[in-house]
Design an enzyme around this catalytic site. Structure first.
Site, PDB file in Angstrom:
ATOM      1  N   HIS A   1      38.600  33.668  37.291  1.00  0.00           N
ATOM      2  CA  HIS A   1      38.488  34.526  36.105  1.00  0.00           C
ATOM      3  C   HIS A   1      39.619  35.564  36.084  1.00  0.00           C
ATOM      4  O   HIS A   1      39.498  36.657  36.625  1.00  0.00           O
ATOM      5  CB  HIS A   1      37.129  35.230  36.100  1.00  0.00           C
ATOM      6  CG  HIS A   1      36.805  35.877  34.796  1.00  0.00           C
ATOM      7  ND1 HIS A   1      35.534  36.029  34.321  1.00  0.00           N
ATOM      8  CD2 HIS A   1      37.606  36.407  33.833  1.00  0.00           C
ATOM      9  CE1 HIS A   1      35.550  36.632  33.145  1.00  0.00           C
ATOM     10  NE2 HIS A   1      36.808  36.871  32.830  1.00  0.00           N
TER      11      HIS A   1
ATOM     12  N   HIS B   1      43.016  37.158  33.604  1.00  0.00           N
ATOM     13  CA  HIS B   1      43.741  37.242  32.330  1.00  0.00           C
ATOM     14  C   HIS B   1      45.227  37.399  32.640  1.00  0.00           C
ATOM     15  O   HIS B   1      45.653  38.433  33.139  1.00  0.00           O
ATOM     16  CB  HIS B   1      43.242  38.427  31.504  1.00  0.00           C
ATOM     17  CG  HIS B   1      41.796  38.327  31.134  1.00  0.00           C
ATOM     18  ND1 HIS B   1      41.362  37.708  29.978  1.00  0.00           N
ATOM     19  CD2 HIS B   1      40.669  38.718  31.782  1.00  0.00           C
ATOM     20  CE1 HIS B   1      40.031  37.743  29.921  1.00  0.00           C
ATOM     21  NE2 HIS B   1      39.590  38.355  31.008  1.00  0.00           N
TER      22      HIS B   1
ATOM     23  N   ARG C   1      47.558  37.007  30.238  1.00  0.00           N
ATOM     24  CA  ARG C   1      48.086  37.637  29.012  1.00  0.00           C
ATOM     25  C   ARG C   1      49.216  36.899  28.322  1.00  0.00           C
ATOM     26  O   ARG C   1      49.771  37.414  27.344  1.00  0.00           O
ATOM     27  CB  ARG C   1      48.542  39.078  29.293  1.00  0.00           C
ATOM     28  CG  ARG C   1      47.480  39.992  29.882  1.00  0.00           C
ATOM     29  CD  ARG C   1      46.274  40.116  28.985  1.00  0.00           C
ATOM     30  NE  ARG C   1      45.403  41.209  29.426  1.00  0.00           N
ATOM     31  CZ  ARG C   1      44.109  41.287  29.117  1.00  0.00           C
ATOM     32  NH1 ARG C   1      43.550  40.350  28.369  1.00  0.00           N
ATOM     33  NH2 ARG C   1      43.380  42.293  29.524  1.00  0.00           N
TER      34      ARG C   1
ATOM     35  N   HIS D   1      30.902  34.588  28.582  1.00  0.00           N
ATOM     36  CA  HIS D   1      30.883  36.051  28.684  1.00  0.00           C
ATOM     37  C   HIS D   1      29.627  36.496  27.930  1.00  0.00           C
ATOM     38  O   HIS D   1      29.563  36.352  26.708  1.00  0.00           O
ATOM     39  CB  HIS D   1      32.171  36.585  28.036  1.00  0.00           C
ATOM     40  CG  HIS D   1      32.175  38.044  27.717  1.00  0.00           C
ATOM     41  ND1 HIS D   1      33.124  38.900  28.238  1.00  0.00           N
ATOM     42  CD2 HIS D   1      31.379  38.800  26.939  1.00  0.00           C
ATOM     43  CE1 HIS D   1      32.896  40.127  27.788  1.00  0.00           C
ATOM     44  NE2 HIS D   1      31.854  40.093  26.985  1.00  0.00           N
TER      45      HIS D   1
ATOM     46  N   HIS E   1      31.012  37.211  35.135  1.00  0.00           N
ATOM     47  CA  HIS E   1      30.889  38.627  35.531  1.00  0.00           C
ATOM     48  C   HIS E   1      29.528  39.265  35.264  1.00  0.00           C
ATOM     49  O   HIS E   1      29.420  40.187  34.483  1.00  0.00           O
ATOM     50  CB  HIS E   1      32.006  39.470  34.908  1.00  0.00           C
ATOM     51  CG  HIS E   1      32.282  39.256  33.446  1.00  0.00           C
ATOM     52  ND1 HIS E   1      31.304  39.187  32.502  1.00  0.00           N
ATOM     53  CD2 HIS E   1      33.455  39.112  32.783  1.00  0.00           C
ATOM     54  CE1 HIS E   1      31.858  39.002  31.321  1.00  0.00           C
ATOM     55  NE2 HIS E   1      33.155  38.942  31.462  1.00  0.00           N
TER      56      HIS E   1
ATOM     57  N   ASP F   1      38.005  39.118  37.340  1.00  0.00           N
ATOM     58  CA  ASP F   1      38.171  39.488  35.928  1.00  0.00           C
ATOM     59  C   ASP F   1      39.399  40.398  35.780  1.00  0.00           C
ATOM     60  O   ASP F   1      39.357  41.404  35.068  1.00  0.00           O
ATOM     61  CB  ASP F   1      36.909  40.153  35.359  1.00  0.00           C
ATOM     62  CG  ASP F   1      36.970  40.329  33.837  1.00  0.00           C
ATOM     63  OD1 ASP F   1      37.904  39.777  33.216  1.00  0.00           O
ATOM     64  OD2 ASP F   1      36.105  41.029  33.285  1.00  0.00           O
TER      65      ASP F   1
HETATM   66 ZN   LIG Z   1      34.631  38.716  29.995  1.00  0.00          ZN
END
Ligand SMILES: [Zn+2]
Length: 477
Positions: free
Chosen positions: A64, A66, A68, A183, A236, A336
């Site tokens: 998990h 990001h 970007r 999520h 999460h 996350d």
């Molecule tokens: Zn999330």
């Protein structure tokens, strides 16, 4: 590619039930052997790295993250995000699809995969959106996304509100053998909440994000997993109620799983009232266990680096998440990792974006709160970062079995270090943990047999000119 022999480390490979002081031989970028006296198999010119006192395990996987890209490269890029992963001991990451544009077409999947091949320091696995434009209204072209190489689908950052669309997604993915990650956030219940709804939201005058806003969707996902037989993975999880629901559902054998992030089990919502309040209340035991008379890290109240989605919750929720990880209800640990620019975070609490970086601190925080606190054995903690995420995403990773690509993490579970903003590889600096003294550190990260990052304290590799010389070296030890 040079062969590499890692000697004298404590090799822990939960996928094979292996936990012994042993050597690991990497030849041609693959695991050739794990065991004792294997240096005689060492080809000429192999390099040796003495990792005595350290743990050697399958490369850690963060499912998990990001990164970007595309579209938000001011926050992070594939290059900087994977550099942060390497520093944190991670050899593989799964990147979330809430980019600009979102990952809802095969073209965007291809773009990320090509860029990751060129610029990524570690393996990047791409996830695709459940719905077009992550808008929750119509299904994305899931079959084409799978063909383009996604390992899962999720609308992360958003949550599919419409139960009928979620049901169709779950029914549809069964034929592609793709996990669905969710999520969990009910928009009506959460509305514009920014902090856990409870004592501190009232005291601080911030709008509450109630735990039931997460739990409602966890319950829906359990029911839909039961109805459709498709696997749903809840991302999460932060609340005691979510952990309880998941535990019951798993006991009934339903195809449902969950993950926990270190910030949810290291911190609580009291941290938003500032460091003084936190260290005198919910942070007290952390300081007693790990502070050792050092000055406690300082931060002001309303610090936006403590704003994430789902939010930091109460001490009771934190304890439930720790218990969930310990008993295996939450079988996966992840960060996350959500980078944001300083200018975005340096605004009033209400207006700041949700999320913090985490790739470089998650191993240490997990070791502290789960291993050093004696909740989990080292092998069980490693499995939550290796075998479990590999199983969820159907990756041939997370193991040191013979013949697999040599993704290996070397870490020192006892090394104390201070997380320093100046040493972070991420492009963004939205971590609440700068200045914290952490215990446990990645020392070397090996991807496909190549050392992509090593701590300066790790001894340089000593080259053996022949296997005979290697034998001699081994005998001298
Ligand atoms: Zn999330």
């Amino acid at each position: 590619m040079k062969s590499l022999l890692l000697t004298n480390g404590r090799v822990i490979d939960p996928s094979n039930g292996f936990d012994e002081v042993a050597d690991v031989l990497i030849v041609g970028g693959r695991i050739q052997a794990v065991g004792h006296g294997i240096s005689r198999e060492c080809p000429d010119g192999a390099e040796r790295l003495d990792v005595k006192g350290m743990v050697v395990c399958p490369g850690l996987i963060d499912c998990h993250v990001h990164l970007r890209e595309p579209g938000q490269s001011a926050k992070e890029t594939i290059a900087t995000g994977t550099a942060a992963a390497a520093r944190g001991g991670f050899t593989s990451v799964a990147c979330m699809p809430n980019t600009v544009p979102p990952v809802d077409t095969p073209g965007t999947v291809a773009l990320i995969r090509e860029k990751a091949d060129r610029e990524g320091l570690v393996n990047v696995f791409v996830t695709g959106a459940i719905t077009r434009n992550i808008a929750g209204e119509e299904l994305a072209p899931i079959g084409s996304l799978k063909q383009a190489g996604v390992v899962a689908i999720t609308d992360d950052g958003h949550c599919v509100q419409n139960g009928e669309i979620m049901r169709r997604a779950l029914e549809y993915v069964r034929m592609f053998h793709l996990p669905v990650l969710d999520h969990c956030q009910d928009y009506n219940l959460v509305s514009d909440g920014v902090i856990h709804e409870g004592y501190w939201s009232s005291v601080l005058g911030l709008r509450g994000w109630p735990a039931v806003g997460e739990e409602t969707i966890v319950a829906r996902n359990i029911l839909l997993a039961e109805l459709t037989g498709a696997h749903v993975h809840c991302q999460h999880l932060s609340s005691a109620g979510s952990v309880r629901l998941l535990r019951e559902a798993r006991q009934r054998g339903l195809p449902i799983s969950g993950e926990a992030c270190p910030h949810h089990f290291a911190l609580t919502d009291a941290a938003i009232a500032g460091s003084e309040v936190f260290w005198n209340t919910d942070g007290k035991s952390f300081l007693e266990d790990f502070g050792r008379g050092r000055e406690a890290p300082f931060w002001p109240s309303y610090d936006t680096n403590f704003k994430m989605n789902p939010p930091l919750r109460s001490a009771k929720d934190r304890e439930a998440v720790l218990e969930g990880v310990t008993d295996g209800t939450l079988e996966i640990l992840c960060s996350d990792h959500a980078p944001h620019c300083d200018f975005e975070k340096e605004v009033e609490f209400d207006y700041a974006p949700f999320g913090i970086t985490g790739l470089e601190t998650e191993l240490a925080l997990s070791l502290m709160l789960l291993y050093h606190s004696k909740r989990l054995k080292l092998a069980d903690l490693i499995s939550r970062f290796t075998a479990a995420p590999a199983r969820l995403l159907h990756l041939s990773k997370g193991t040191l079995s013979m013949g697999v690509a040599a993704d290996v993490t070397i870490f020192d579970p006892d090394k104390e270090w201070v997380f320093d903003r100046a040493e972070s590889a991420s492009k963004s600096f939205n971590s609440p943990f700068y200045g914290w003294t952490l215990k446990g550190k990645a020392m070397g990260t090996i991807v496909g047999g190549k050392i992509v990052w090593q701590d300066p304290a790790l001894p340089a590799t000593a080259r053996a000119d022949s296997s005979a010389a290697a034998e001699k070296l081994a005998a001298a030890e």
